[in-house]
Scaffold this motif. Structure first.
Motif, PDB file in Angstrom:
ATOM      1  N   ASP A 143       0.828  -1.212   0.000  1.00  0.00           N
ATOM      2  CA  ASP A 143       0.000   0.000   0.000  1.00  0.00           C
ATOM      3  C   ASP A 143       0.862   1.262   0.000  1.00  0.00           C
ATOM      4  OD1 ASP A 143      -2.292  -1.526   0.021  1.00  0.00           O
ATOM      5  OD2 ASP A 143      -2.604  -1.372   2.197  1.00  0.00           O
ATOM      6  N   ARG A 144       1.961   1.226   0.755  1.00  0.00           N
ATOM      7  CA  ARG A 144       2.850   2.394   0.808  1.00  0.00           C
ATOM      8  C   ARG A 144       3.481   2.648  -0.560  1.00  0.00           C
ATOM      9  NH1 ARG A 144       4.816   2.972   6.257  1.00  0.00           N
ATOM     10  NH2 ARG A 144       3.023   2.639   7.624  1.00  0.00           N
ATOM     11  N   VAL A 145       3.879   1.570  -1.221  1.00  0.00           N
ATOM     12  CA  VAL A 145       4.493   1.704  -2.545  1.00  0.00           C
ATOM     13  C   VAL A 145       3.481   2.264  -3.541  1.00  0.00           C
ATOM     14  CG1 VAL A 145       5.635   0.511  -4.452  1.00  0.00           C
ATOM     15  CG2 VAL A 145       6.085  -0.197  -2.083  1.00  0.00           C
ATOM     16  N   LYS A 146       2.278   1.730  -3.518  1.00  0.00           N
ATOM     17  CA  LYS A 146       1.238   2.195  -4.440  1.00  0.00           C
ATOM     18  C   LYS A 146       0.910   3.666  -4.215  1.00  0.00           C
ATOM     19  CE  LYS A 146      -1.339  -2.083  -5.342  1.00  0.00           C
ATOM     20  NZ  LYS A 146      -2.647  -2.753  -5.175  1.00  0.00           N
ATOM     21  N   ALA A 147       0.881   4.067  -2.964  1.00  0.00           N
ATOM     22  CA  ALA A 147       0.540   5.454  -2.644  1.00  0.00           C
ATOM     23  C   ALA A 147       1.624   6.420  -3.128  1.00  0.00           C
ATOM     24  CB  ALA A 147       0.336   5.603  -1.139  1.00  0.00           C
ATOM     25  N   LYS A 148       2.881   6.000  -2.996  1.00  0.00           N
ATOM     26  CA  LYS A 148       3.994   6.882  -3.365  1.00  0.00           C
ATOM     27  C   LYS A 148       4.265   6.849  -4.859  1.00  0.00           C
ATOM     28  CE  LYS A 148       7.459   9.595  -2.147  1.00  0.00           C
ATOM     29  NZ  LYS A 148       8.597   9.101  -1.321  1.00  0.00           N
TER      30      LYS A 148
END
Length: 230
Positions: A143-148
């Motif tokens: 989720d963090r990767v997708k958000a960034k």
């Protein structure tokens, strides 16, 4: 007797011819410069980043020269041989659990990412961390990767644990990786250590970490999947 008119006519003709040659040379030079610039522009593609986020398997624990022998470095060699505009960043950290990775991911994502390879979970399995906790941590990392970097392509490296952890635990653990890959539209490496795990001659004395030869096989396991999205 010197014919002044003929000499002047010759000089005038020579001057015109020299001027024409110079102009043609300038035009040819300009054309060469333009062609060279176009060729350079076509060959100078922007370099993209493949970031491999993992544990000691990625870091190259126990190898004589992890900087050249760990599987991310072998992947870089394959990418270079294929003349693809990508650089591989080894973001492996020996001993990393999924919880540790979750705590580290924001710092790692300060580096621009075009392709993100997630290789975590082995240490969770060896410690008997509840499968639900491992899955939750991996999902939060994703989720963090997708958000960034919403346009980044994502790759999941599948992992397995020894049967000694219990059949139910081993099966549930193995299922985490394809399940998350499907859920998050990730490309799956079915088992990172395929043809290496459990093969004594391809592992170091601890029976866990690949040798230099084993790392090359691990790289090939990843390359079979990665080359299709580079």
């Amino acid at each position: 007797m010197i014919n002044i008119k003929k000499i002047n006519a010759f000089l005038l003709g020579a001057t015109i011819l020299l001027s024409a040659c110079n102009n043609a040379g300038d035009q040819n030079a300009e054309q060469r410069d333009t062609t060279t610039s176009a060729a350079q522009a076509s060959n100078s593609k922007p370099v993209k980043t493949v970031l491999i986020f993992g544990d000691s398997l990625t870091a190259g624990y126990g190898l004589d020269d992890p900087a050249t022998e760990a599987y991310p470095s072998v992947l870089q060699d394959k990418i270079k041989a294929a003349k693809l505009p990508y650089k591989v960043i080894n973001a492996g950290n020996s001993g990393e659990t999924t919880a540790g990775g979750l705590g580290r991911i924001d710092w790692v994502l300060r580096q621009k990412v075009d392709i993100f390879v997630l290789e975590l979970g082995a240490n969770d399995g060896l410690r008997g961390v509840p499968v639900s906790e491992t899955a939750a941590n991996l999902q939060k990392i994703i989720d963090r990767v997708k958000a960034k970097y919403p346009d980044a392509k994502l790759v999941m490296a599948g992992m397995q644990v020894p049967p000694s952890m219990g059949a139910d635990y081993a099966n549930d653990f193995k299922a985490v990786f394809p399940t998350l890959a499907t859920k998050n539209n990730m490309v799956l490496v079915p088992f990172l250590l395929d043809h290496v795990g459990g093969v004594a001659k391809l592992n170091q004395a601890d029976g866990i970490h690949p040798t230099k030869k084993g790392a090359k096989i691990v790289a090939e396991n990843v390359w079979r999947v990665l080359k299709g999205i580079l």
